[in-house]
Design an enzyme around this catalytic site. Structure first.
Site, PDB file in Angstrom:
ATOM      1  N   ASN A   1     -14.144  -0.559  -7.014  1.00  0.00           N
ATOM      2  CA  ASN A   1     -15.296   0.259  -6.662  1.00  0.00           C
ATOM      3  C   ASN A   1     -15.986   0.844  -7.887  1.00  0.00           C
ATOM      4  O   ASN A   1     -16.462   1.965  -7.863  1.00  0.00           O
ATOM      5  CB  ASN A   1     -14.863   1.399  -5.742  1.00  0.00           C
ATOM      6  CG  ASN A   1     -14.221   0.884  -4.476  1.00  0.00           C
ATOM      7  OD1 ASN A   1     -14.706  -0.053  -3.865  1.00  0.00           O
ATOM      8  ND2 ASN A   1     -13.112   1.478  -4.104  1.00  0.00           N
TER       9      ASN A   1
ATOM     10  N   ASP B   1       0.836  -1.194   0.000  1.00  0.00           N
ATOM     11  CA  ASP B   1       0.000   0.000   0.000  1.00  0.00           C
ATOM     12  C   ASP B   1       0.877   1.252   0.000  1.00  0.00           C
ATOM     13  O   ASP B   1       1.959   1.256  -0.583  1.00  0.00           O
ATOM     14  CB  ASP B   1      -0.913  -0.030   1.234  1.00  0.00           C
ATOM     15  CG  ASP B   1      -2.290   0.539   0.958  1.00  0.00           C
ATOM     16  OD1 ASP B   1      -2.362   1.758   0.732  1.00  0.00           O
ATOM     17  OD2 ASP B   1      -3.272  -0.215   0.991  1.00  0.00           O
TER      18      ASP B   1
ATOM     19  N   HIS C   1      -3.701   5.632   3.538  1.00  0.00           N
ATOM     20  CA  HIS C   1      -4.467   4.456   3.138  1.00  0.00           C
ATOM     21  C   HIS C   1      -3.880   3.164   3.698  1.00  0.00           C
ATOM     22  O   HIS C   1      -4.604   2.289   4.190  1.00  0.00           O
ATOM     23  CB  HIS C   1      -4.509   4.409   1.608  1.00  0.00           C
ATOM     24  CG  HIS C   1      -5.432   3.379   1.062  1.00  0.00           C
ATOM     25  ND1 HIS C   1      -4.994   2.145   0.628  1.00  0.00           N
ATOM     26  CD2 HIS C   1      -6.770   3.389   0.859  1.00  0.00           C
ATOM     27  CE1 HIS C   1      -6.027   1.450   0.171  1.00  0.00           C
ATOM     28  NE2 HIS C   1      -7.119   2.178   0.305  1.00  0.00           N
TER      29      HIS C   1
ATOM     30  N   SER D   1     -11.445  -1.350  -0.431  1.00  0.00           N
ATOM     31  CA  SER D   1     -10.190  -1.229   0.309  1.00  0.00           C
ATOM     32  C   SER D   1     -10.388  -1.616   1.767  1.00  0.00           C
ATOM     33  O   SER D   1      -9.492  -2.179   2.405  1.00  0.00           O
ATOM     34  CB  SER D   1      -9.664   0.211   0.250  1.00  0.00           C
ATOM     35  OG  SER D   1      -8.878   0.420  -0.879  1.00  0.00           O
TER      36      SER D   1
END
Length: 832
Positions: free
Chosen positions: A304, A179, A212, A366
């Site tokens: 998404n 990430d 994130h 996520s």
């Protein structure tokens, strides 16, 4: 069956970065790993989807590419000649046999025609594949916060608490967070972080500069049971931060592939990849294969963008792809879908660790992905001998099946169930199976409604007085069957902004939650729900007030305390959707108490006093408006009823039954009612003998007897009729202080019923159970729609609560809630 939950709690949501996944490309077939020279790239590629001036090359046979004196030299003379004609002078090995070609002078990269170089390399028999260095981006929802729900509700939904009874995870298993890095000093993470690497800056400091990666790490494995912050799915797993994305939330094929290889080579057993892109490239497929071949489970966000198109690496058949569900276990309006989705997990309003040392809410796949990565750690800790593929099978096979029976393109195998997974792991490895290649999405029309809407679209909200960041609970009706609903707000200045999407059911109705932006200006706004295919619209005007739903409101909770008032204290503690310290109040001489100016959310109310049993907790829900006044009357008892004490064994007769497991008897009218209406499977064992009790509903004294699942009341005024014995109004008692929005009115049929008396509906297994076990005289009217509580679909009635238990075979898939037990606990008669 309607699976929407009637939750109304509010949260202030801190959003992560915008997800940008191109959806303009035509869908293409999903080949198996190793097929083709250029993966499955579309004919035209947007330059924003790859790194300028860089090409990924996989050699067709063992060999090398290296830089010598400013030129590239390959172990093959043919390939060396080809490289001499290309503008690259730097090569770095990403995976065995795979190299990134680039230019040492970054200022000249814009002059390189990447696609022309790829075409030249593909013509060589020495090259297995040549592709651009594709860019991947964060799997978070765009700016609009959607379906934000309660604090860590996802752990309850996947039954993590029950799984922790089996295992809390082991430090022997490392989850690599592929990430933006991880905040190494976060108090809920720093004690379990192992050495990672930063492939973006090429150093050993994988600190997070975006947020994130820190967020996903906390969901998977935050330090737990430490009295601070949040709990992770796996308490024991360690975290390996591998930074492959920049502060802007993007990274390339080469960095991500290097990150996967590094994590595998340095001991990670699970790789969490809450990222994705639209390009199917050989290097990413090979990186996924590298993890697979080394017995490492790669878990990735499905994406998404709900358009039926695949995202990578999730769509590779060696990767466990995770979609998102909401609090009601309904597939979210934002989650990607298709045949590549393997399982789903909570992804709405999920609380995770924040880069500043605090905690943030966010939505998206996520958030769903680390739920599954953490679960994989729990499964492995129960049975370390399992292979990565066997862990994947267990997670899939133990999932709760929603949507169409069996595999479907939205839920995959279902929403993960941690308890089932760890218990399945205890039983040993699952049977071997033949992998099924990922196929094309089946874009077929959704089932059509058998009752198409005959009236105009309508929209209701829980409150028309709102705050910046408020969560709106909405009910819509009259839209097209199974269509997506766009939710937008229009400000006083005429500008509009999306706050999410909803999904209509087969009757054109929907229930949804959506958060307002934190920076929304004070004043009038208009909320509009628009059917994406039908074009139907419904609007409602709201007033945004200054302040915050967590920092003040206008609601009141009041009531009267009966019993010993000396030293009595009423405690009101925020529990869901609202923050702040516990409030206390002392009843006055008449027992009256009051809490005012309460913010929207759920509170837990208890009453304590010297020499008295603690009464509560009572769940109280308020909407923050001045018109909302909840009354909770509480009785403080000094001792438990004598009738709770067990009695000596008695020989059972035709008119008296003794139950050795609980030490209580059942006789007379209560025995007759118990036998005629289902007996033990319906009501459970008696928990008391008969005794006199003042009804909390009408204040009269009745002869009562408590059972596990209800309370029987003797009504001599109805002697000789079927109403001589009635079930107590335990559904009303348990939900006093809560608010359930009404359902949409409709004309009933054999499988659906609507009750205008309470404005609620009844359908499916609950309707069947209600009809078969006595209906209205036994259970009363429904007082809620179906909703999710503690991981189960439930519905409240005047006299009880129905629970759907899919783990049980019919006729026990529907059970009455243990309301008799719950009331006795709330009265302080038995231990909670």
């Amino acid at each position: 069956m309607n699976m929407w939950e009637n939750a109304r709690s509010r949260y202030i949501v801190s959003l992560l970065s915008l997800l940008v996944i191109l959806s303009a490309m035509a869908p293409a077939a999903l080949p198996r790993l190793g097929d083709g020279k250029s993966g499955n790239l579309p004919a035209a590629i947007d330059p924003s989807d790859y790194v300028a001036g860089e090409v990924m090359v996989k050699l067709a046979r063992p060999g090398t590419i290296a830089a010598e004196e400013g030129k590239l030299v390959a172990s093959s003379a043919e390939l060396t000649n080809i490289l001499a004609g290309l503008p690259f002078n730097s090569a770095s090995e990403i995976l065995p046999g795979t190299y990134k070609l680039s230019l040492s002078d970054e200022g000249q990269t814009a002059k390189i025609d990447v696609m022309a170089a790829i075409a030249t390399l593909q013509a060589s028999s020495e090259v297995a594949s040549a592709e651009p260095n594709a860019i991947y981006r964060l799997m978070v929802t765009p700016n609009d916060p959607q379906y934000v729900a309660g604090q860590q509700w996802g752990l309850t939904q996947i039954r993590a608490e029950q799984a922790w009874d089996v295992t809390k995870g082991s430090g022997d298993f490392i989850i690599a967070i592929l990430d933006t890095g991880t905040a190494l000093d976060h108090p809920d993470l720093e004690g379990k972080i192992v050495q990672g690497y930063d492939f973006h800056n090429n150093d050993g400091d994988p600190s997070d500069d975006e947020g994130h990666g820190t967020y996903t790490a906390g969901i998977a494995a935050a330090i737990s049971d430490n009295g601070t912050g949040i709990a992770g799915v796996s308490w024991g797993a360690r975290i390996m931060p591998v930074k492959v994305l920049s502060a802007s939330g993007s990274g390339s094929d080469s960095k991500i592939a290097q990150g996967i290889r590094w994590a595998v080579d340095h001991g990670a057993r699970i790789i969490n990849a809450s990222l994705g892109g639209s390009l199917d490239t050989t290097v990413m497929r090979d990186a996924a294969r590298y993890a697979y071949d080394h017995n490492v489970l790669l878990v990735a966000s499905a994406g998404n963008t709900p358009d039926g198109k695949p995202n990578y690496p999730a769509a590779f058949d060696t990767v466990l792809a995770v979609g998102a569900t909401g609090r009601n276990d309904t597939f979210t309006g934002f989650s990607s879908w298709g045949p590549f989705v393997d399982v789903t997990a909570p992804g709405v309003g999920i609380l995770g660790t924040a880069i500043d040392g605090g905690y943030d809410y966010a939505n998206g796949t996520s958030a769903s992905c680390p739920f599954v990565s953490g679960l994989a750690s729990l499964v492995w800790s129960v049975n370390p001998s399992l292979t990565a593929e066997q862990v994947r099978w267990i997670i899939e096979d133990s999932s709760d099946d929603f949507g169409d029976p069996g595999f479907d393109e939205h839920y995959g195998k279902g929403r993960v169930n941690a308890e089932k997974a760890v218990r399945m792991a205890q039983q040993g490895p699952p049977p071997a199976r033949t992998a099924t290649p990922v196929g094309q999405p089946t874009i077929t029309p959704a089932p059509q409604s058998t009752q198409p809407p005959t009236q105009g679209a309508s929209l209701q909200v829980d409150s028309k007085q709102v705050f910046p960041g408020s969560l709106l609970a909405m009910i819509g009706a009259g839209f097209g069957p199974n269509e997506l609903i766009d939710l937008d707000i229009k400000l006083a200045n005429g500008s509009s902004e999306s706050i999410g999407k909803a999904q209509a059911d087969a009757q054109g109705a929907f229930r949804a939650e959506a958060a307002l932006p934190n920076n929304i200006p004070v004043g009038k706004i208009t909320l509009t729900a628009s059917g994406a295919t039908s074009g139907r619209k419904a609007s409602v005007e709201l007033t945004v007030e200054a302040g915050s739903p967590g920092n003040g409101g206008q609601s009141t909770v009041q009531g009267t305390v009966r019993g010993n008032l000396a030293g009595a204290v009423v405690h009101l503690k925020p529990s869901l959707g609202v923050s702040g310290a516990e409030l206390t109040a002392q009843p006055d001489a008449k027992g009256a108490y009051s809490f005012t100016r309460l913010a929207s959310g759920f509170y837990s109310l208890t009453v304590t006093g010297p020499g008295s049993l603690t009464a509560g907790p009572f769940s109280v829900q308020v909407d923050g408006t001045a018109a909302d006044v909840k009354t909770i009357d509480v009785t403080l008892a000094g001792t438990r009823p004598v009738a709770i004490e067990k009695v000596p064994p008695i020989t059972s007769t035709a008119t008296l039954v003794y139950f050795p497991p609980v030490g209580h008897t059942l006789r007379g009218p209560f025995l007759k009612f118990w036998q005629q209406n289902g007996g033990l499977p319906v009501f459970g064992y008696p928990l008391t003998e008969e005794f006199q009790e003042i009804s909390p509903t009408d204040g009269k004294t009745y002869t009562v007897q408590y059972f596990e699942r209800n309370r029987f009341e003797l009504h001599p005024e109805f002697a000789g009729t079927r109403n001589e014995v009635l079930m107590g109004l335990l559904g009303v008692e348990m939900t006093r202080g809560r608010t359930f929005p009404p359902g949409a009115a409709f004309t009933g049929d054999a499988t659906h019923a609507y009750f205008p008396e309470t404005r609620h509906s009844l359908s499916g297994p609950f309707l069947k159970y209600w009809q078969q076990h006595g209906g209205l005289p036994i259970f009363g009217y429904p007082i809620s729609e179906e909703l999710m509580e503690n991981g189960y679909l439930v519905q409240y009635f005047e006299r009880n609560r129905f629970e759907y238990h899919p783990e049980n075979a019919a006729p026990y898939d529907v059970l009455l809630g243990l309301l008799g037990t719950e009331i006795m606990k709330r009265n302080g008669w038995i231990a909670p």
